[in-house]
Design an enzyme around this catalytic site. Structure first.
Site, mmCIF file in Angstrom:
data_model
loop_
_atom_site.group_PDB
_atom_site.id
_atom_site.type_symbol
_atom_site.label_atom_id
_atom_site.label_comp_id
_atom_site.label_asym_id
_atom_site.label_seq_id
_atom_site.Cartn_x
_atom_site.Cartn_y
_atom_site.Cartn_z
ATOM 1 N N GLY A 50 -12.997 -25.938 117.595
ATOM 2 C CA GLY A 50 -14.350 -26.499 117.547
ATOM 3 C C GLY A 50 -15.214 -26.294 118.772
ATOM 4 C CG ASP A 104 -15.211 -30.172 118.422
ATOM 5 O OD1 ASP A 104 -14.476 -31.048 118.946
ATOM 6 O OD2 ASP A 104 -14.970 -29.681 117.305
ATOM 7 C CG ASP A 107 -13.888 -39.085 114.686
ATOM 8 O OD1 ASP A 107 -13.073 -39.948 114.316
ATOM 9 O OD2 ASP A 107 -14.817 -38.696 113.947
ATOM 10 N N GLY A 109 -10.902 -40.730 119.477
ATOM 11 C CA GLY A 109 -10.456 -40.674 120.866
ATOM 12 C C GLY A 109 -9.011 -40.231 121.000
ATOM 13 C CB THR A 111 -8.332 -35.037 120.295
ATOM 14 O OG1 THR A 111 -8.197 -35.069 118.879
ATOM 15 C CG2 THR A 111 -8.109 -33.636 120.815
ATOM 16 C CG LEU A 112 -11.246 -35.836 124.379
ATOM 17 C CD1 LEU A 112 -12.699 -36.272 124.496
ATOM 18 C CD2 LEU A 112 -10.952 -34.696 125.375
ATOM 19 C CE LYS A 135 -18.775 -37.733 113.531
ATOM 20 N NZ LYS A 135 -17.797 -37.436 112.448
HETATM 21 P P1 XMP Z 1 -10.507 -37.626 117.565
HETATM 22 O O1 XMP Z 1 -10.404 -38.603 116.408
HETATM 23 O O2 XMP Z 1 -9.151 -37.174 118.016
HETATM 24 O O3 XMP Z 1 -11.194 -36.420 116.848
HETATM 25 O O4 XMP Z 1 -11.406 -38.113 118.648
HETATM 26 C C1 XMP Z 1 -11.634 -35.328 117.456
HETATM 27 C C2 XMP Z 1 -11.571 -34.190 116.488
HETATM 28 O O5 XMP Z 1 -11.927 -34.560 115.147
HETATM 29 C C3 XMP Z 1 -12.680 -33.536 114.544
HETATM 30 N N1 XMP Z 1 -13.952 -34.095 114.063
HETATM 31 C C4 XMP Z 1 -14.941 -33.409 113.484
HETATM 32 N N2 XMP Z 1 -15.076 -32.091 113.205
HETATM 33 N N3 XMP Z 1 -17.202 -32.503 112.262
HETATM 34 C C5 XMP Z 1 -16.203 -31.661 112.577
HETATM 35 O O6 XMP Z 1 -16.334 -30.477 112.301
HETATM 36 C C6 XMP Z 1 -17.160 -33.829 112.504
HETATM 37 O O7 XMP Z 1 -18.111 -34.561 112.180
HETATM 38 C C7 XMP Z 1 -15.959 -34.299 113.169
HETATM 39 N N4 XMP Z 1 -15.565 -35.545 113.551
HETATM 40 C C8 XMP Z 1 -14.330 -35.367 114.116
HETATM 41 C C9 XMP Z 1 -12.874 -32.488 115.590
HETATM 42 O O8 XMP Z 1 -11.934 -31.482 115.369
HETATM 43 C C10 XMP Z 1 -12.563 -33.164 116.906
HETATM 44 O O9 XMP Z 1 -12.011 -32.274 117.833
HETATM 45 MG MG MG Z 2 -11.821 -30.247 117.689
#
Ligand code: XMP
Ligand code: MG
Length: 181
Positions: A50, A104, A107, A109, A111-112, A135
């Protein structure tokens, strides 16, 4: 903006190309200032897939000494703690180096949080995050974003690297998807 012909499953352009480019330029300027007096090269780690367009625009505006690296993860829905899995690791040695994770979208959190904890075990001099989109309504874990592009509502977005089933990644703008049934 009015001359953009949107695909059927897109609702609207949320952030247009010019707005994105201006903001990425501002973030690059901030990074150039903050890391101006580095004693070592800054490692930028793009989270695949992403972040690849955000990262490539950002690094081309950097004037500081830097190298680019990548990491690939997969995330599972419904899991508790171990819902992020490492698919491809970075290549650079982070020990004693400044690291900037380029993502990218923030969401939940998960992943980070996973990346920050994982990278800190590698003894970098510092680890920070640059995130294009946030978000806030979706956060589960608290994440500190050093460089944020835009705050957006809780809708699925595509374009500028972001996809829906691999579609729409290369749109130059960020668009809101129609909710998929
Ligand atoms: P977390 O939940 O780990 O998510 O913070 C991060 C990853 O979720 C994906 N993500 C999206 N990808 N449109 C997308 O194309 C979206 O609206 C979206 N929301 C979450 C994304 O891969 C991100 O790295
Ligand atoms: Mg991603």
């Amino acid at each position: 903006m009015s001359d953009i012909l949107l695909a059927d499953d897109l609702v609207r352009v949320l952030i247009d190309e010019e707005t994105i480019q201006n903001r990425v330029g501002q973030l690059a300027s901030q990074i150039n200032r903050d890391y101006a007096h580095l004693e070592s090269t800054l490692i930028l780690v793009g989270v695949l897939k992403g972040s690849f367009i955000f990262l490539s625009d950002l690094v081309r505006k950097l004037t500081i000494d830097h190298v680019v690296d990548f990491i690939a993860l997969s995330s599972y829905d419904g899991g508790e703690s171990g819902n992020v899995r490492l698919l491809m690791d970075t290549r650079e040695n982070m020990e004693g180096k400044h690291v900037l994770i380029v993502e990218d979208i923030l969401d939940s959190g998960n992943t980070l949080d996973y990346l920050m904890r994982n990278f800190r075990t590698r003894a970098p001099k510092s680890v920070r995050t640059a995130v294009l989109l946030d978000k806030p309504e979706r956060h589960i874990l608290p994440i500190d974003i050093a460089y944020l592009g835009f705050t957006i509502p809780d809708v699925w977005v595509v374009g500028y690297g972001l996809d829906y089933n691999e579609k729409y990644r290369t749109l130059p703008y960020i668009a809101e998807m129609k909710p998929q049934g």
